[in-house]
Design a protein around this motif. Sequence first.
Motif, PDB file in Angstrom:
ATOM      1  N   ALA A  58      -4.839  -8.240  -2.873  1.00  0.00           N
ATOM      2  CA  ALA A  58      -4.532  -6.973  -2.199  1.00  0.00           C
ATOM      3  C   ALA A  58      -3.064  -7.004  -1.787  1.00  0.00           C
ATOM      4  CB  ALA A  58      -5.429  -6.789  -0.983  1.00  0.00           C
ATOM      5  N   TYR A  59      -2.437  -5.835  -1.709  1.00  0.00           N
ATOM      6  CA  TYR A  59      -0.999  -5.772  -1.482  1.00  0.00           C
ATOM      7  C   TYR A  59      -0.656  -4.789  -0.359  1.00  0.00           C
ATOM      8  CZ  TYR A  59      -1.196  -7.785  -6.161  1.00  0.00           C
ATOM      9  OH  TYR A  59      -1.508  -8.570  -7.250  1.00  0.00           O
ATOM     10  N   VAL A  60       0.289  -5.226   0.480  1.00  0.00           N
ATOM     11  CA  VAL A  60       0.876  -4.341   1.496  1.00  0.00           C
ATOM     12  C   VAL A  60       2.390  -4.398   1.305  1.00  0.00           C
ATOM     13  CG1 VAL A  60      -0.991  -4.704   3.156  1.00  0.00           C
ATOM     14  CG2 VAL A  60       1.009  -6.212   3.202  1.00  0.00           C
ATOM     15  N   SER A  61       3.103  -3.504   1.948  1.00  0.00           N
ATOM     16  CA  SER A  61       4.555  -3.499   1.783  1.00  0.00           C
ATOM     17  C   SER A  61       5.191  -4.733   2.421  1.00  0.00           C
ATOM     18  CB  SER A  61       5.152  -2.233   2.408  1.00  0.00           C
ATOM     19  OG  SER A  61       4.993  -2.279   3.816  1.00  0.00           O
ATOM     20  N   PHE A  62       6.385  -5.082   1.978  1.00  0.00           N
ATOM     21  CA  PHE A  62       7.109  -6.236   2.500  1.00  0.00           C
ATOM     22  C   PHE A  62       7.392  -6.063   3.995  1.00  0.00           C
ATOM     23  CE2 PHE A  62      10.833  -8.959   3.122  1.00  0.00           C
ATOM     24  CZ  PHE A  62      10.420 -10.120   2.486  1.00  0.00           C
ATOM     25  N   ASP A  63       7.813  -4.876   4.383  1.00  0.00           N
ATOM     26  CA  ASP A  63       8.115  -4.603   5.794  1.00  0.00           C
ATOM     27  C   ASP A  63       6.871  -4.736   6.663  1.00  0.00           C
ATOM     28  OD1 ASP A  63      10.748  -4.151   5.173  1.00  0.00           O
ATOM     29  OD2 ASP A  63      10.508  -1.965   4.990  1.00  0.00           O
ATOM     30  N   LEU A  69       3.097 -10.363  10.585  1.00  0.00           N
ATOM     31  CA  LEU A  69       3.158 -11.825  10.677  1.00  0.00           C
ATOM     32  C   LEU A  69       4.305 -12.310  11.554  1.00  0.00           C
ATOM     33  CD1 LEU A  69       2.420 -12.653   6.918  1.00  0.00           C
ATOM     34  CD2 LEU A  69       0.827 -12.828   8.841  1.00  0.00           C
ATOM     35  N   ASN A  70       5.149 -11.372  11.964  1.00  0.00           N
ATOM     36  CA  ASN A  70       6.283 -11.699  12.847  1.00  0.00           C
ATOM     37  C   ASN A  70       7.204 -12.743  12.211  1.00  0.00           C
ATOM     38  OD1 ASN A  70       7.853 -11.448  15.168  1.00  0.00           O
ATOM     39  ND2 ASN A  70       6.765 -13.100  16.238  1.00  0.00           N
ATOM     40  N   ILE A  71       7.578 -12.500  10.975  1.00  0.00           N
ATOM     41  CA  ILE A  71       8.481 -13.406  10.250  1.00  0.00           C
ATOM     42  C   ILE A  71       9.602 -12.585   9.629  1.00  0.00           C
ATOM     43  CG2 ILE A  71       6.728 -15.154   9.736  1.00  0.00           C
ATOM     44  CD1 ILE A  71       6.466 -13.947   6.953  1.00  0.00           C
TER      45      ILE A  71
END
Length: 252
Positions: A58-63, A69-71
Amino acid sequence: MIGSEMVGKGDGLITPKEDSLDSDVGDWVYVSYENGVTKRYKIKGIIKANDLFSIISAYVSFDEAEKILNITNKASSIHIRTPKGMEKEYVQKIKELGINEDVLTWQDKAVMVSAFTDSFEKMNDVFKVVGLFIVFITIIIIIYINILNNKRRIGIFRAIGVKKETITFSYLCTSFLYSLSGILLGSMIIIFLFKYLELNPISTMLGPINPVFNTLSYFIAVSSIMISAVIGALLPSLGVNKKNIMDLISGR
């Protein structure tokens, strides 16, 4: 975006349809991250690519991933392409740099893909052995039939003083001619098939695949065929040379 296997829209090769999310575009799903955060998302699209790893993810945007994840500017994994057969050497070099993270070859990471390629290599080895055996038997049969049909002629040649070695050499030349013709024809077919499959790769659940021409393997195969031709011609020709001249002339 979500892979087809996860929502029951695939072939059920990895995730049985009864264990899938049974969802479609526009449905809402909950995603739990490794840091414990759970968030609700709407499915925008379903991935149905011919790639195993695409349809089980599954995929979410990079932002969005960085935010949840606070990274920032970090990677969970780094993939390095190495020359074929040098994976273990590169793993050793990376470890010598003082990196304490898990360093794995693609065979260790993707066990299924490794098993898939190993199966192809084993099938290739089997086909090579079977092919050489067929060449060997075929040449023996052809030369043997040729000798049976020319027993009287061989006997006459022997009677007028033609040496046994000359007769054997003539059948060796015949065998080489047959083998060379087969190699040339086979090479033309191989070149055509490789060009065709390069333009039209075979679709599999691991992605499109096509054969790669290996020059060393080709020359090994050609050399093996020629050796088989020599042995296949020697056995029947040496056998007929052991017979008595009168037996050959009488056709016995």
